[in-house]
Design an enzyme around this catalytic site. Structure first.
Site, mmCIF file in Angstrom:
data_model
loop_
_atom_site.group_PDB
_atom_site.id
_atom_site.type_symbol
_atom_site.label_atom_id
_atom_site.label_comp_id
_atom_site.label_asym_id
_atom_site.label_seq_id
_atom_site.Cartn_x
_atom_site.Cartn_y
_atom_site.Cartn_z
ATOM 1 N N LYS A 172 -12.723 6.665 27.635
ATOM 2 C CA LYS A 172 -11.772 6.695 26.354
ATOM 3 C C LYS A 172 -11.197 5.285 26.336
ATOM 4 O O LYS A 172 -10.799 4.719 27.331
ATOM 5 C CB LYS A 172 -10.724 7.584 26.871
ATOM 6 C CG LYS A 172 -9.399 7.560 25.705
ATOM 7 C CD LYS A 172 -8.793 8.832 25.863
ATOM 8 C CE LYS A 172 -7.129 8.225 25.248
ATOM 9 N NZ LYS A 172 -6.461 9.773 25.200
HETATM 10 C C1 5RP Z 1 -2.148 8.335 27.522
HETATM 11 C C2 5RP Z 1 -3.274 8.916 26.816
HETATM 12 C C3 5RP Z 1 -3.139 9.373 25.515
HETATM 13 O O1 5RP Z 1 -3.596 10.621 25.571
HETATM 14 C C4 5RP Z 1 -3.836 8.506 24.699
HETATM 15 O O2 5RP Z 1 -3.070 7.376 24.455
HETATM 16 C C5 5RP Z 1 -4.318 9.141 23.239
HETATM 17 O O3 5RP Z 1 -3.065 9.416 22.547
HETATM 18 P P1 5RP Z 1 -2.834 8.238 21.151
HETATM 19 O O4 5RP Z 1 -3.717 8.767 20.252
HETATM 20 O O5 5RP Z 1 -1.465 8.852 20.778
HETATM 21 O O6 5RP Z 1 -2.882 6.701 21.556
HETATM 22 O O7 5RP Z 1 -4.476 8.946 27.479
HETATM 23 O O8 5RP Z 1 -2.565 7.714 28.651
#
Ligand code: 5RP
Length: 266
Positions: A172
């Site tokens: 991610k």
């Molecule tokens: C924090 C995360 C969150 O899940 C991630 O940031 C996704 O959320 P957003 O779309 O609000 O950024 O992994 O560590």
């Protein structure tokens, strides 16, 4: 790849399209009661049927999500720090045994490449992968969380590639200029976080651009649950991710659905 690993991965990345809409509601693990997640159970309930996967912590899962809901879970298993301290100093918070007891589709851990604690977080990722591998559990590496990181293709490409080299099944990251280079240089699927809340039209454009440049989906939180119309928003994001809907059409759809539904926080 063994059967269990393939089966769990297919619950995260939908085989029909090769894409995924992950709903991220794990923010409280370091931010506390984030706006929109004060009562996580109420926030997620109407969204679950539009999410391919729900990403959250063990505590919120057990306390706020119906085990019969049927939504596959990607469990955040890193934490131990808060927004007031050093975020990069996270550790692993959930045993693989408990993750399996919770019947997760995958586990997620953050890495902090470039921080003074990068070695610690990368070795924690490697340890988690070693454990998860034993049981056929996919690992999602979350890159680039933190205040001081420059979110450009060079940095994100580095963090994603290192995570993939260590064996993460999915990575991610954030969308950035030259995002296609980040994707090309990462041998495993990439999903993007949405980041801070921005206007819906921009969040839909961001999702579209990421998908068109090779992301397999989104792992989106605030731009869904902080929208005044979270159901309309997740449905519009879904069309972009799974059906390549153009962002202007998705925004029209969002507006139409918003008019049909009362604001979530009214
Ligand atoms: C924090 C995360 C969150 O899940 C991630 O940031 C996704 O959320 P957003 O779309 O609000 O950024 O992994 O560590």
């Amino acid at each position: 790849m063994d059967w269990g690993m393939k089966n769990r991965l297919s619950k995260i990345i939908r085989p029909e399209t090769g894409r995924t809409v992950m709903l991220a509601v794990d923010h409280g693990y370091f931010l506390g009661p984030t706006s929109g997640l004060e009562e996580p159970g109420k926030t997620v309930a109407p969204l679950l049927k539009y999410a391919d996967t729900l990403m959250l912590t063990r505590g919120v899962l057990r306390a706020c999500v119906d085990p019969m809901a049927g939504v596959p879970i990607v469990l955040r298993v890193s934490g131990g720090t808060s927004v007031l301290g050093n975020l990069a100093d996270e550790g692993t918070t959930v045993s693989m045994r408990d993750a399996i007891r919770l019947n997760v589709a995958g586990v997620a851990l953050s890495v902090f490449v470039g921080s003074e604690l990068e070695r610690k977080s990368l070795l924690a990722l490697a340890d988690l992968i070693n454990d998860a591998q034993e049981y056929g559990v996919p690992v999602l590496a979350v890159t680039a969380v933190g205040r001081e990181m420059v979110r450009d293709a060079r940095y994100l490409g580095l963090a994603c590639r290192i995570s993939a080299e260590l064996g993460a099944n999915v990575v991610k990251t954030y969308y950035c200029e030259d995002f296609e280079k980040v994707v090309k240089n990462c041998p495993v699927p990439i999903v993007i976080a949405g980041g801070k809340k921005i206007p819906e039209k921009e969040a839909l454009e961001l999702s579209y651009n990421a998908i068109q440049r090779g992301a397999v989906g989104v792992d989106m939180g605030r731009n869904i649950f902080q929208s005044e119309h979270p159901v309309a928003m997740i449905r519009a994001v879904r069309e972009i991710v799974h059906a390549n809907m153009a962002p202007d059409k998705a925004y029209d759809m969002f507006n139409t659905l918003s008019r049909e539904n009362k604001p979530a926080f009214a």
